[in-house]
Every structure is written in structure tokens, then in C-alpha cells.
Design a protein around this motif. Sequence first.
Motif, mmCIF file in Angstrom:
data_model
loop_
_atom_site.group_PDB
_atom_site.id
_atom_site.type_symbol
_atom_site.label_atom_id
_atom_site.label_comp_id
_atom_site.label_asym_id
_atom_site.label_seq_id
_atom_site.Cartn_x
_atom_site.Cartn_y
_atom_site.Cartn_z
ATOM 1 N N LEU A 145 4.684 4.043 16.577
ATOM 2 C CA LEU A 145 5.818 4.759 16.409
ATOM 3 C C LEU A 145 6.519 4.767 15.188
ATOM 4 C CD1 LEU A 145 7.185 2.855 19.743
ATOM 5 C CD2 LEU A 145 6.145 4.888 19.556
ATOM 6 N N ILE A 146 7.155 5.578 14.667
ATOM 7 C CA ILE A 146 8.021 5.927 13.452
ATOM 8 C C ILE A 146 9.702 5.693 13.989
ATOM 9 C CG2 ILE A 146 7.746 8.333 13.181
ATOM 10 C CD1 ILE A 146 8.073 8.010 10.194
ATOM 11 N N LEU A 147 10.400 4.755 13.323
ATOM 12 C CA LEU A 147 11.612 4.626 13.536
ATOM 13 C C LEU A 147 12.499 5.931 12.706
ATOM 14 C CD1 LEU A 147 12.165 0.867 13.780
ATOM 15 C CD2 LEU A 147 11.783 2.552 15.558
ATOM 16 N N ARG A 148 13.229 6.689 13.491
ATOM 17 C CA ARG A 148 13.597 7.758 12.975
ATOM 18 C C ARG A 148 15.198 8.124 13.559
ATOM 19 N NH1 ARG A 148 14.091 11.747 9.354
ATOM 20 N NH2 ARG A 148 13.361 13.849 9.802
ATOM 21 N N PRO A 149 15.964 7.796 12.710
ATOM 22 C CA PRO A 149 17.533 8.157 13.232
ATOM 23 C C PRO A 149 17.554 9.563 13.781
ATOM 24 C CG PRO A 149 17.755 7.277 11.042
ATOM 25 C CD PRO A 149 16.074 7.487 11.248
ATOM 26 N N GLY A 150 18.125 9.713 14.783
ATOM 27 C CA GLY A 150 18.564 11.288 15.324
ATOM 28 C C GLY A 150 17.621 11.704 16.285
ATOM 29 N N THR A 151 16.667 10.814 16.618
ATOM 30 C CA THR A 151 15.522 11.292 17.475
ATOM 31 C C THR A 151 15.922 11.231 19.015
ATOM 32 O OG1 THR A 151 14.077 10.343 15.889
ATOM 33 C CG2 THR A 151 12.963 11.074 18.112
ATOM 34 N N GLU A 152 15.668 11.919 19.841
ATOM 35 C CA GLU A 152 16.165 11.812 21.155
ATOM 36 C C GLU A 152 15.452 10.644 22.234
ATOM 37 O OE1 GLU A 152 17.872 13.999 23.454
ATOM 38 O OE2 GLU A 152 18.799 14.207 21.437
ATOM 39 N N THR A 153 14.090 10.313 21.605
ATOM 40 C CA THR A 153 13.391 9.375 22.565
ATOM 41 C C THR A 153 13.760 7.932 21.982
ATOM 42 O OG1 THR A 153 11.481 10.886 22.103
ATOM 43 C CG2 THR A 153 11.051 8.651 22.792
ATOM 44 N N SER A 154 13.718 6.962 22.934
ATOM 45 C CA SER A 154 14.269 5.455 22.565
ATOM 46 C C SER A 154 13.069 4.890 23.062
ATOM 47 C CB SER A 154 15.394 5.014 23.381
ATOM 48 O OG SER A 154 15.218 4.913 24.691
ATOM 49 N N LEU A 155 12.931 3.658 22.692
ATOM 50 C CA LEU A 155 11.748 2.619 22.950
ATOM 51 C C LEU A 155 11.519 2.549 24.290
ATOM 52 C CD1 LEU A 155 12.370 -0.281 20.136
ATOM 53 C CD2 LEU A 155 10.273 1.281 20.288
ATOM 54 N N LEU A 168 0.818 -1.256 0.071
ATOM 55 C CA LEU A 168 -0.060 0.119 -0.012
ATOM 56 C C LEU A 168 1.021 1.127 0.262
ATOM 57 C CD1 LEU A 168 -3.099 0.080 0.167
ATOM 58 C CD2 LEU A 168 -2.826 0.648 2.871
ATOM 59 N N ARG A 169 0.434 2.303 -0.415
ATOM 60 C CA ARG A 169 1.323 3.477 -0.629
ATOM 61 C C ARG A 169 1.085 4.169 0.744
ATOM 62 N NH1 ARG A 169 3.710 5.608 -3.526
ATOM 63 N NH2 ARG A 169 4.227 4.626 -5.367
ATOM 64 N N LEU A 170 2.052 4.667 1.523
ATOM 65 C CA LEU A 170 2.305 5.076 2.775
ATOM 66 C C LEU A 170 1.125 5.962 3.164
ATOM 67 C CD1 LEU A 170 3.673 4.821 5.441
ATOM 68 C CD2 LEU A 170 5.408 6.609 4.820
ATOM 69 N N ASN A 171 1.023 6.943 2.050
ATOM 70 C CA ASN A 171 0.015 8.023 2.427
ATOM 71 C C ASN A 171 -1.414 7.684 2.402
ATOM 72 O OD1 ASN A 171 1.391 10.460 2.792
ATOM 73 N ND2 ASN A 171 2.124 10.546 0.748
ATOM 74 N N VAL A 196 8.876 1.322 9.647
ATOM 75 C CA VAL A 196 10.289 1.336 9.537
ATOM 76 C C VAL A 196 10.314 1.606 8.020
ATOM 77 C CG1 VAL A 196 12.438 0.116 9.562
ATOM 78 C CG2 VAL A 196 10.530 -0.591 11.151
ATOM 79 N N GLY A 197 11.571 2.809 7.703
ATOM 80 C CA GLY A 197 11.916 3.065 6.482
ATOM 81 C C GLY A 197 12.459 2.010 5.521
ATOM 82 N N PRO A 198 12.518 2.328 4.203
ATOM 83 C CA PRO A 198 13.119 1.423 3.314
ATOM 84 C C PRO A 198 14.592 1.909 3.210
ATOM 85 C CG PRO A 198 11.972 3.070 2.143
ATOM 86 C CD PRO A 198 11.634 3.493 3.633
ATOM 87 N N GLN A 226 8.425 14.716 3.821
ATOM 88 C CA GLN A 226 7.135 15.019 3.920
ATOM 89 C C GLN A 226 6.288 13.611 4.718
ATOM 90 O OE1 GLN A 226 5.184 17.418 2.319
ATOM 91 N NE2 GLN A 226 3.490 16.477 3.256
ATOM 92 N N GLU A 227 6.800 12.641 4.375
ATOM 93 C CA GLU A 227 6.464 11.364 4.767
ATOM 94 C C GLU A 227 6.683 11.447 6.512
ATOM 95 O OE1 GLU A 227 6.852 7.997 1.569
ATOM 96 O OE2 GLU A 227 8.710 8.558 2.737
ATOM 97 N N VAL A 228 7.523 11.896 6.870
ATOM 98 C CA VAL A 228 7.661 12.170 8.298
ATOM 99 C C VAL A 228 6.883 13.022 8.821
ATOM 100 C CG1 VAL A 228 9.487 12.808 10.202
ATOM 101 C CG2 VAL A 228 10.142 11.519 8.332
ATOM 102 N N ASP A 229 6.624 14.119 8.284
ATOM 103 C CA ASP A 229 5.575 15.090 8.763
ATOM 104 C C ASP A 229 4.087 14.348 8.911
ATOM 105 O OD1 ASP A 229 7.550 16.978 8.981
ATOM 106 O OD2 ASP A 229 7.015 17.935 7.192
ATOM 107 N N ASP A 230 3.818 13.563 7.641
ATOM 108 C CA ASP A 230 2.520 13.147 7.519
ATOM 109 C C ASP A 230 2.408 12.130 8.776
ATOM 110 O OD1 ASP A 230 2.172 14.754 5.463
ATOM 111 O OD2 ASP A 230 2.360 12.829 3.798
#
Length: 244
Positions: A171-181, A154-157, A195-197, A204-208
Motif C-alpha cells: 500500500l502507498i499512503l496517498r492523501p485524497g484517495t477514496e480507499t481507506s485501510l 535506497l532510491r525508491l525507483n 509513506v512519503g517524506p 512519477q513516483e506515484v505512477d511507478d
Amino acid sequence: MSLTRLFVADKLVQGSELHLGEERAHYLGRVLRLRSGDTVHPFNGDDGEWSATIGHIGKSRVTLMVQDHVPNTAESRLKIHLAQGISRGERMDFVVQKATELGVKRISPMLTAHGVVKLDSKRAEKRRIHWQRVAESACEQSGRIRPPLIDAPLRLNDWFGSTRDRGDTDLILRPGTETSLADIATPQIKLCLLVGPEGGFSEQEVDDAGIAGFAPVSLGPRILRTETAAVAALAIAQSLWGDI
Ligand code: SAH
């Protein structure tokens, strides 16, 4: 030799006979060299796991006699839904296999802006069936009885916009974020990990994702490959809140 477990589509009831086709006959007879009278364990998600005796075994058919129900404790109590940016062939197979071993209940393969894999609807369905088979064989190996549901890509949007089956912890896995699991409260209903490819998410996807209710989390200071990120996050989640 460890016990042979077989995922089957048939209903399993005590005393019933199962007739399996050529692929299973080849695997049990030629590859594993099992004979009439040997025991295997067929299972499916609805009826659980059973012991069964091999009756007739030939080149193209094998008959099993279903005997006793066998308790199974391998299914995860923690409900995890993995939304995974589709990566190239082998990597995605790896993610599906490892995610199944780690107890995931559902996998949604996502087409994303930076994803390198493009799929028309016919190929998408072929891939889905292939991944479902990978998951079934990971259940056979890992002791699980209920293969995770694999959604059509499916398209993410479109997924963000759909009436997706929401839990309480997205949760979105995002390098560089302060929060951990470890900073996240224990999921009570369902954990969803996005999880990103290979190429990561677009801004845009991170904002969405944020608008759709996904909180960003990090897996530490190193950039992991997409398949490592999925496996690491699942192992950490099972260790924090599940059965590892
Ligand atoms: N060049 C991309 C890296 C993609 S890695 C980028 O900078 O975004 C593929 C995916 O794995 C990422 O989209 C993310 O979801 C996950 N990932 C990899 N390393 C991570 C980390 N240290 N913390 C959180 N997520 C990570």
C-alpha cells in the motif's frame, strides 16, 4: 522501578557469562545505580529473553550471569514492512522508534524525488547504524526481543526495480484517495506500507508505485506530517489485523 532490558549481540544460554563494555557499565552502574546481585533481562532476536544476575560491575566492565529463559509475547504476528521516505533527522528517528514500538519487522529508508535529505554512501551507512541503535533501544523499552531490520537507504525507483521481498498487501499512503485501510483485505503474508517524506511523492513516483503493485490508501481528509502518517497507519493496521 521497571525491569531493565538489554539488547545484546552475544549468544544467550543458561549458565553463560556475558561481559559488557563501558557504555553498559556506565548505564547500569551510574545511571540506574544497579549493584552486584541485581537482576536484568538481556535479550536478542535469536535466543529470546533471559533473566541474568549482575556479577562484577565496575567503571568499564560489567559481568552478567545468565539464569532462566523468560517467555516473551511482545512480537507482532502481523508482518509489517515500512518503506519510509527519509525525513529530517529527528523526524526519521521518531518514525524508527515508534514503528518499532508498533511492531514493525523491517524498515526501508527511501530516497525520493521530493525528499530533503541527501546522503552519500558513507553518511547513509552511518545513518543506518544510528537508526538500528534507535530501534534496539525501542525494543528494550517496549518489551520486544527482535529489533526490526533496517535497510541501507535506497532510491525508491531502484527499490521498485529490485527483487524486493514482496508480500501480498503493498500500500502507498496517498492523501485524497477514496480507499481507506479498513477497505483492504486482511494481509495473509506481509503488509508493506509506503509513506512519503515531508514533501510527499512526485506524480512519477506515484505512477511507478502503481506499476510496482502498490494500491493507494488514505488516512482521512487531513494532511498528516510524514511521521504522523507512518504512526497512524501502523496503529490502524495493528488494530484492524494485528494485536492492538
Ligand atoms: N504535500 C504533500 C504532503 C506530504 S505528507 C502532499 O500533498 O503529498 C507526507 C506523507 O504522509 C505523504 O506522502 C503520505 O504518504 C502521507 N500522508 C499524509 N497525510 C495523509 C493522508 N491523509 N492520507 C494518506 N497519506 C497521508
